[in-house]
Design a protein around this motif. Structure first.
Motif, PDB file in Angstrom:
ATOM      1  N   HIS A  16       0.842  -1.203   0.000  1.00 51.32           N
ATOM      2  CA  HIS A  16       0.000   0.000   0.000  1.00 51.32           C
ATOM      3  C   HIS A  16       0.876   1.252   0.000  1.00 51.32           C
ATOM      4  CE1 HIS A  16      -4.358  -1.038   0.886  1.00 51.32           C
ATOM      5  NE2 HIS A  16      -3.791  -2.233   0.905  1.00 51.32           N
ATOM      6  N   ALA A  17       1.875   1.258   0.863  1.00 48.72           N
ATOM      7  CA  ALA A  17       2.756   2.423   0.954  1.00 48.72           C
ATOM      8  C   ALA A  17       3.471   2.680  -0.369  1.00 48.72           C
ATOM      9  CB  ALA A  17       3.766   2.211   2.081  1.00 48.72           C
ATOM     10  N   GLN A  18       3.932   1.619  -1.000  1.00 50.71           N
ATOM     11  CA  GLN A  18       4.626   1.770  -2.286  1.00 50.71           C
ATOM     12  C   GLN A  18       3.707   2.385  -3.339  1.00 50.71           C
ATOM     13  OE1 GLN A  18       5.899  -2.237  -3.066  1.00 50.71           O
ATOM     14  NE2 GLN A  18       7.720  -2.083  -1.790  1.00 50.71           N
ATOM     15  N   LYS A  19       2.446   1.963  -3.363  1.00 51.30           N
ATOM     16  CA  LYS A  19       1.506   2.484  -4.373  1.00 51.30           C
ATOM     17  C   LYS A  19       1.208   3.954  -4.143  1.00 51.30           C
ATOM     18  CE  LYS A  19       1.447  -1.665  -5.899  1.00 51.30           C
ATOM     19  NZ  LYS A  19       2.392  -2.030  -7.000  1.00 51.30           N
ATOM     20  N   TYR A  20       0.939   4.343  -2.887  1.00 48.70           N
ATOM     21  CA  TYR A  20       0.694   5.758  -2.607  1.00 48.70           C
ATOM     22  C   TYR A  20       1.900   6.602  -2.997  1.00 48.70           C
ATOM     23  CZ  TYR A  20      -3.600   4.946   0.108  1.00 48.70           C
ATOM     24  OH  TYR A  20      -4.876   4.629   0.509  1.00 48.70           O
ATOM     25  N   ALA A  21       3.090   6.102  -2.674  1.00 46.63           N
ATOM     26  CA  ALA A  21       4.306   6.859  -2.978  1.00 46.63           C
ATOM     27  C   ALA A  21       4.492   7.052  -4.474  1.00 46.63           C
ATOM     28  CB  ALA A  21       5.519   6.159  -2.373  1.00 46.63           C
ATOM     29  N   ALA A  22       3.966   6.117  -5.275  1.00 51.16           N
ATOM     30  CA  ALA A  22       4.159   6.173  -6.728  1.00 51.16           C
ATOM     31  C   ALA A  22       3.087   6.977  -7.446  1.00 51.16           C
ATOM     32  CB  ALA A  22       4.193   4.743  -7.290  1.00 51.16           C
ATOM     33  N   LEU A  23       1.948   7.224  -6.793  1.00 52.93           N
ATOM     34  CA  LEU A  23       0.851   7.914  -7.462  1.00 52.93           C
ATOM     35  C   LEU A  23       1.048   9.429  -7.401  1.00 52.93           C
ATOM     36  CD1 LEU A  23      -2.136   5.749  -6.217  1.00 52.93           C
ATOM     37  CD2 LEU A  23      -1.389   6.005  -8.589  1.00 52.93           C
ATOM     38  N   PRO A  24       0.937  10.120  -8.534  1.00 58.63           N
ATOM     39  CA  PRO A  24       1.218  11.558  -8.561  1.00 58.63           C
ATOM     40  C   PRO A  24       0.212  12.409  -7.806  1.00 58.63           C
ATOM     41  CG  PRO A  24       0.372  10.808 -10.684  1.00 58.63           C
ATOM     42  CD  PRO A  24       0.616   9.592  -9.877  1.00 58.63           C
ATOM     43  N   ASP A  25      -1.022  11.906  -7.611  1.00 56.34           N
ATOM     44  CA  ASP A  25      -2.029  12.714  -6.932  1.00 56.34           C
ATOM     45  C   ASP A  25      -2.133  12.391  -5.443  1.00 56.34           C
ATOM     46  OD1 ASP A  25      -3.028  10.224  -7.491  1.00 56.34           O
ATOM     47  OD2 ASP A  25      -5.078  10.892  -7.842  1.00 56.34           O
ATOM     48  N   ALA A  26      -1.104  11.692  -4.918  1.00 52.72           N
ATOM     49  CA  ALA A  26      -1.069  11.383  -3.486  1.00 52.72           C
ATOM     50  C   ALA A  26       0.268  11.798  -2.897  1.00 52.72           C
ATOM     51  CB  ALA A  26      -1.297   9.891  -3.259  1.00 52.72           C
ATOM     52  N   GLU A  27       0.226  12.350  -1.708  1.00 52.43           N
ATOM     53  CA  GLU A  27       1.435  12.630  -0.935  1.00 52.43           C
ATOM     54  C   GLU A  27       1.435  11.689   0.266  1.00 52.43           C
ATOM     55  OE1 GLU A  27       3.365  15.958   2.070  1.00 52.43           O
ATOM     56  OE2 GLU A  27       1.516  16.410   0.959  1.00 52.43           O
ATOM     57  N   LEU A  28       2.369  10.748   0.286  1.00 46.85           N
ATOM     58  CA  LEU A  28       2.451   9.817   1.402  1.00 46.85           C
ATOM     59  C   LEU A  28       3.144  10.531   2.558  1.00 46.85           C
ATOM     60  CD1 LEU A  28       1.891   6.985   2.478  1.00 46.85           C
ATOM     61  CD2 LEU A  28       4.139   6.294   1.606  1.00 46.85           C
TER      62      LEU A  28
END
Length: 321
Positions: free
Chosen positions: A18-30
């Motif tokens: 989950h953390a990896q996906k959020y970190a990779a998505l441009p519209d999310a700031e982990l």
């Protein structure tokens, strides 16, 4: 577009992804990852470039959305304060340990204007997405979800560990009230049910035969859907779909011949179901739309799974403790 501030609570095997996906998505700031194991939290935080925390309370007012990827028994206690604060929640399946807790989370989300999505990942499987527009009033569904034994999921029965995936899919595909459930199963290796079969009958006559095992020699995730003039076979592991259906020009009043049946095999791109799930969660937040798998959906699947589990406990097979 302002990025949504996100965090992942629980970064064990699945939470790390989950953390990896959020970190990779441009519209999310982990913003952070949270785990009671401080060493694990630091390791994952270093990998994805965010803060490491050990207490979810430290995230208050700092995030717009969270993924909760902790043991099911902790779901309600962790999710409730975030929903009360209006924070959007993606919670892994099963949504909670009881229907009452699920109802409470659904009510909190509605009351505080928060979005509640449940992590039934197979909804985003390419094979499932491929047949979404082809399913028309199924008459019979057969599913098999089997896997070798893995102690990681043995804290709950095979119903809540594996079968609930197919329960959710079937309830969504049929979209009718359940009229009857009959179930059998047995513990084989663990103290809980390791292999189970359930027969789901709907009020329109549709029947689903669902089998799940975590004591098999191989892994397999298949579903077959039978409806008027068509048969759909999904391999959710190989991500392929086989379609057999009567040709449109065939004489509906005549006995069918082999020439009247067309066969199609579709092999799909692998895709990334978890990334698609998280992207859909963020998109629903931005648009203010109902999530693909809502809290009500998660509650519906949980209720059926609990009834199956009750029958397995109260009606043991001969010789079963």
């Amino acid at each position: 577009m302002t990025a949504l501030r996100t965090a992942v609570i629980g970064v064990g095997y699945l939470g790390r992804f989950h953390a990896q996906k959020y970190a990779a998505l441009p519209d999310a700031e982990l913003v952070a990852v949270v785990d009671r194991d401080a060493e694990r939290a630091r390791a994952v935080a270093a990998e994805v470039g965010c803060r490491a925390l050990t207490d979810p309370d430290d995230l208050r007012d700092q995030v717009d959305a969270v993924s909760i990827v902790v043991p099911t028994r902790q779901h309600y206690a962790i999710a409730a304060p975030f929903l009360e604060a209006g924070t959007h929640v993606l919670i892994e399946k099963p949504v909670t340990v009881s229907v009452a807790e699920a109802d409470a989370l659904v009510a909190l989300a509605a009351r505080h204007g928060a979005l509640l999505q449940v992590g039934h990942l197979e909804r985003f499987n390419p094979a499932v997405l491929e047949v979404a527009d082809l399913v028309r009033e199924p008459m019979f569904i057969e599913s098999h979800r089997i896997a070798p034994f893995n102690p990681r999921g043995a804290d709950v029965s095979v119903v809540l560990d594996l079968m609930i995936h197919d329960i959710d899919l079937i309830l969504e595909l049929v979209d009718r009230p359940l009229a009857r459930i009959d179930a059998n199963g047995a513990p084989v290796i663990s103290r809980d049910i390791d292999i189970a079969n359930a027969r789901l009958q709907f009020d329109n006559g549709c029947v689903a035969n669902v089998t799940a095992s975590r004591v098999s020699l191989k892994a397999e995730r298949r579903m077959r859907i039978f409806q008027r003039n068509a048969y759909l076979a999904l391999d959710m592991q190989a991500r392929s779909v086989e379609i057999r259906r009567r040709r449109d020009e065939a004489d509906a009043d005549a006995a069918p011949t082999m020439a009247d049946i067309e066969h199609e095999q579709r092999t799909l791109e692998p895709g990334d179901a978890l990334q698609a799930e998280i992207a859909a969660f963020l998109d629903s937040i931005r648009r203010g739309t109902r999530p693909v798998v809502s809290g009500e959906d998660g509650r519906r699947a949980l209720e059926a799974a609990i009834e199956i589990s009750r029958q397995l406990r109260e009606n043991p097979l001969p010789g079963q403790p």
